[in-house]
Design an enzyme around this catalytic site. Structure first.
Site, PDB file in Angstrom:
ATOM      1  N   PRO A 192      -6.633  -1.012   1.572  1.00  0.00           N
ATOM      2  CA  PRO A 192      -6.486   0.430   1.803  1.00  0.00           C
ATOM      3  C   PRO A 192      -6.162   1.175   0.512  1.00  0.00           C
ATOM      4  O   PRO A 192      -5.584   0.607  -0.430  1.00  0.00           O
ATOM      5  CB  PRO A 192      -5.311   0.505   2.791  1.00  0.00           C
ATOM      6  N   ASP A 193      -6.515   2.434   0.505  1.00  0.00           N
ATOM      7  CA  ASP A 193      -6.230   3.348  -0.616  1.00  0.00           C
ATOM      8  C   ASP A 193      -6.877   2.892  -1.922  1.00  0.00           C
ATOM      9  O   ASP A 193      -6.415   3.263  -3.002  1.00  0.00           O
ATOM     10  CB  ASP A 193      -4.701   3.500  -0.831  1.00  0.00           C
ATOM     11  N   ARG A 194      -7.917   2.075  -1.815  1.00  0.00           N
ATOM     12  CA  ARG A 194      -8.621   1.580  -3.012  1.00  0.00           C
ATOM     13  C   ARG A 194      -7.717   0.752  -3.938  1.00  0.00           C
ATOM     14  O   ARG A 194      -8.025   0.564  -5.100  1.00  0.00           O
ATOM     15  CB  ARG A 194      -9.235   2.740  -3.831  1.00  0.00           C
ATOM     16  N   LEU A 195      -6.609   0.272  -3.383  1.00  0.00           N
ATOM     17  CA  LEU A 195      -5.722  -0.578  -4.184  1.00  0.00           C
ATOM     18  C   LEU A 195      -6.100  -2.032  -3.871  1.00  0.00           C
ATOM     19  O   LEU A 195      -5.347  -2.772  -3.245  1.00  0.00           O
ATOM     20  CB  LEU A 195      -4.272  -0.258  -3.814  1.00  0.00           C
ATOM     21  N   HIS A 196      -7.295  -2.382  -4.291  1.00  0.00           N
ATOM     22  CA  HIS A 196      -7.889  -3.653  -3.880  1.00  0.00           C
ATOM     23  C   HIS A 196      -7.214  -4.837  -4.565  1.00  0.00           C
ATOM     24  O   HIS A 196      -6.534  -4.680  -5.576  1.00  0.00           O
ATOM     25  CB  HIS A 196      -9.372  -3.664  -4.256  1.00  0.00           C
TER      26      HIS A 196
END
Ligand SMILES: Cc1cc2nc3c(=O)[nH]c(=O)nc-3n(C[C@H](O)[C@H](O)[C@H](O)COP(=O)(O)O)c2cc1C
Length: 216
Positions: A192-196
């Site tokens: 989520p939130d591009r906090l891969h």
């Protein structure tokens, strides 16, 4: 199928065709059409991977190929060794692979060096291929410009007459396997939130891999 051997995974490609007359006038119009189709198609071919190579001058190119065998030693694919990728790999042994497992929000990115399989290994896999595909390997000068589809079909029919189905089809010397021996293997998981999450195995010295987390 033995562990690490994906050679019997085989889809038949019969879902469409691309004639000169079907092509949109610009690449972006055609890409828009194909993208719309891709948005509808279900995910297939989990052993498809993108192979990136570069020639001796560093000019890059990339294409999809199939993973046919793998082990801790590396990732094996089969191709025409006189194709663009084949020539690249003979000039520059560095290559990269991407497994775009997008339906699982994952990708695996490999960086490594390429080695040719032995003739015996290439012969063994070639013999497993369906008859028509073996003829195509003889008939298709992969990556060369051809006059039209008819020239390929004529060459395929020629080889069918020369090598009837009940006789062995010789592997063309230009066709064979290569193994990408990894020096880096990165596992990417979407979060989520591009906090891969990106975790990379990197070969620091022979037989010693370290794991590093990369910023997404
Ligand atoms: C799903 C898929 C699987 C493919 N598998 C292979 C393969 O295993 N070997 C191969 O030589 N080409 C394969 N191709 C065709 C390559 O993408 C490419 O068109 C061809 O190898 C010529 O590449 P080159 O001109 O860059 O050498 C595949 C294409 C697709 C879309």
């Amino acid at each position: 199928m033995t562990p690490g051997d994906l050679s019997s995974l085989r889809q038949s490609y019969d879902r469409g065709h691309l004639d000169e007359r079907d092509l949109a006038p610009t690449w972006h119009d055609h890409f828009a059409q194909w993208l719309a189709d891709a948005l509808e198609a279900p995910p297939i071919e989990p052993n498809a991977m993108v192979l990136a190579t570069a020639d001796g001058a560093g000019r890059p190119s990339a294409r999809t190929v199939l993973l046919k065998q793998w082990s801790a030693a590396g990732f094996v694919l089969f191709t025409n060794l006189e194709s663009r990728k084949g020539r690249d790999m003979s000039q520059n042994r560095r290559a990269s692979l991407v497994f775009p497992w997008l339906w699982m929000q994952r990708q695996v990115v490999v960086v490594g060096t390429v080695e040719r399989l032995s003739d015996d290994e290439s012969d063994a896999y070639f013999a497993e291929r369906p008859y028509g595909s073996r003829l195509a390997a003889l008939a298709s000068p992969q990556s060369r410009v051809v006059e039209g589809r008819h020239t390929l079909e004529a060459a395929w029919r020629h080889f069918r007459a020369v090598h009837p189905p009940d006789e062995p089809v010789p592997r063309p010397p230009s066709w064979g396997g290569v193994i990408v021996v990894p020096t880096e293997v990165e596992f990417w998981q979407g979060r989520p939130d591009r906090l891969h999450d990106r975790l990379r195995f990197r070969l620091r010295k022979p037989n010693t891999w370290i794991v590093e987390r990369l910023a997404p």
